[in-house]
Enzyme design. Structure first.
Site, PDB file in Angstrom:
ATOM      1  N   LYS A  53      29.218  18.666 -12.765  1.00 14.20           N
ATOM      2  CA  LYS A  53      28.183  18.581 -11.729  1.00 14.20           C
ATOM      3  C   LYS A  53      26.790  18.687 -12.350  1.00 14.20           C
ATOM      4  CE  LYS A  53      31.373  20.297  -8.264  1.00 14.20           C
ATOM      5  NZ  LYS A  53      31.904  21.394  -7.456  1.00 14.20           N
ATOM      6  N   GLN A  97      30.521  27.596  -6.329  1.00 15.40           N
ATOM      7  CA  GLN A  97      31.804  27.048  -6.773  1.00 15.40           C
ATOM      8  C   GLN A  97      32.947  27.961  -6.329  1.00 15.40           C
ATOM      9  OE1 GLN A  97      32.192  24.012  -8.424  1.00 15.40           O
ATOM     10  NE2 GLN A  97      34.361  24.357  -8.091  1.00 15.40           N
ATOM     11  N   ASP A 120      27.410  21.538   0.088  1.00 15.04           N
ATOM     12  CA  ASP A 120      28.856  21.305   0.215  1.00 15.04           C
ATOM     13  C   ASP A 120      29.293  21.123   1.671  1.00 15.04           C
ATOM     14  OD1 ASP A 120      30.352  21.003  -2.091  1.00 15.04           O
ATOM     15  OD2 ASP A 120      30.404  23.156  -2.528  1.00 15.04           O
TER      16      ASP A 120
END
Ligand code: NAP
Length: 306
Positions: A53, A97, A120
């Site tokens: 990422k 994460q 997200d």
């Protein structure tokens, strides 16, 4: 005739090029989109994902920074970090994460992320926006699945879509996106009766289960579009044989590395499906591309409301 391969790597590259062009324009105008990634502890898979990422951010010109609290971090410490990132203007997107270590209250952490920076799309407010068809941030993997379908000109409206898996991060949001795109949607899970029978109704079959090669040819209507979200590592020889017997290239890889990656869909489905995503090189690359796209979307929104 074998299925047409839906090349996720190619589609993701297109999206990343579009994003890079937007970032260039924004940066020239004095606003560089920024992404903060929070990685707690040392989960090897998470470390690989986060590296990917951060690298992708650099490639498209997004400013990125990594925060790496130790595995012993507490919920309170993480909340302080999130509050700080929420406040900082140069940070548009915040990504935590998952999974987080067990002592951390993950739901509390995801709820603490400013919904306007929730790159997200996991915050309940964004989940609500999606289910009520309001503009909001959409989870990256499900958004990537939709991009594959749209950019491959697979018709969705009026078609039967079956999603196997009902997780908050893949199954449910992808089902909602398909419903919003006017598909007739069934969502299956571990308690579904006659799973092969339900799946065989699908014009579009989405597998998001986490079980290597579980979807075999008897689950698939001839000509259906099959999107394989699963990423599973196979290390067992017998399992390898069940999935890839006779595949010389995979055999070489398996011998060299002691493992191969496989999706939730058995490779034999290639002979029945009309179109299918490969693993690797299918949905995976889209997840990162959509993270980049979401970060830029947030930055544009912040710019508009500044
Ligand atoms: P998850 O949270 O473990 O959810 C799995 C779902 O599959 C659950 O709803 C479960 O049903 C269902 N399921 C499990 N066994 C089943 C069975 N035998 N029959 C029918 N349904 C069954 O997994 P996830 O996070 O959604 O991820 C799914 C897969 O996608 C994994 O392989 C993951 O690695 C992969 N993934 C890939 C990407 C990417 O970028 N390509 C991103 C995220 C995830 P219940 O709800 O009844 O337990």
């Amino acid at each position: 005739m074998p299925a047409t391969i839906l090349d996720g790597t190619k589609i993701a590259a297109e999206i990343r090029a579009e994003v890079a062009a937007e970032v260039k324009g924004m940066t020239a105008a004095g606003v560089r989109p920024g992404l903060a990634v929070v990685l707690v502890g040392h989960n090897p898979a998470s470390e690989i994902y986060v590296r990917g990422k951060v690298k992708a951010s650099e490639e498209v010109g997004i400013y990125s920074e990594q925060h790496t609290p130790p595995a012993s971090a507490t919920t309170a410490q993480l909340l302080t970090l999130i509050a700080d990132l929420n406040r900082r203007d140069e940070i548009d997107g915040i990504l935590v994460q998952l999974p987080l270590p067990s002592q951390i209250d993950s739901k509390k952490i995801l709820l603490a992320v400013d919904p306007a920076k929730d790159v997200d799309g996991f915050h309940p407010m964004n989940v609500g926006f999606l289910s009520t068809q309001r503009p909001g941030l959409v989870p990256c993997t499900p958004a990537g699945v939709m991009e594959i379908l749209k950019r491959s000109h697979i018709p969705i409206a009026g078609r039967e879509a079956v999603v196997v898996g009902r997780s908050d991060i893949v199954g449910k949001p992808v089902a909602m996106l398909l419903l919003n795109a006017n598909a007739t949607v069934a969502v299956c899970h571990s308690k579904t009766h006659d799973l092969p029978g339900v799946c065989r109704r699908a014009d579009i079959l989405i597998a998001a289960i986490g079980r290597a090669g579980m979807i075999t040819r008897d689950f698939v209507k001839p000509g259906a579009t099959v999107i394989d979200v699963g990423i599973n590592k196979v290390t067992d020889r017998a399992e390898f044989e069940r999935l890839f017997a006779g595949d010389v290239k995979r055999e070489e890889n398996f011998r060299a590395k002691g493992s191969v990656l496989v999706g939730d869909v058995h490779p034999e489905v290639m002979a029945v499906a009309g179109a299918m995503t490969p693993v690797p090189g299918g949905v995976g690359p889209l997840t990162i591309a959509m993270l980049m796209a979401n970060t830029v979307e947030i930055a544009e929104h912040h710019l508009g409301s500044a």
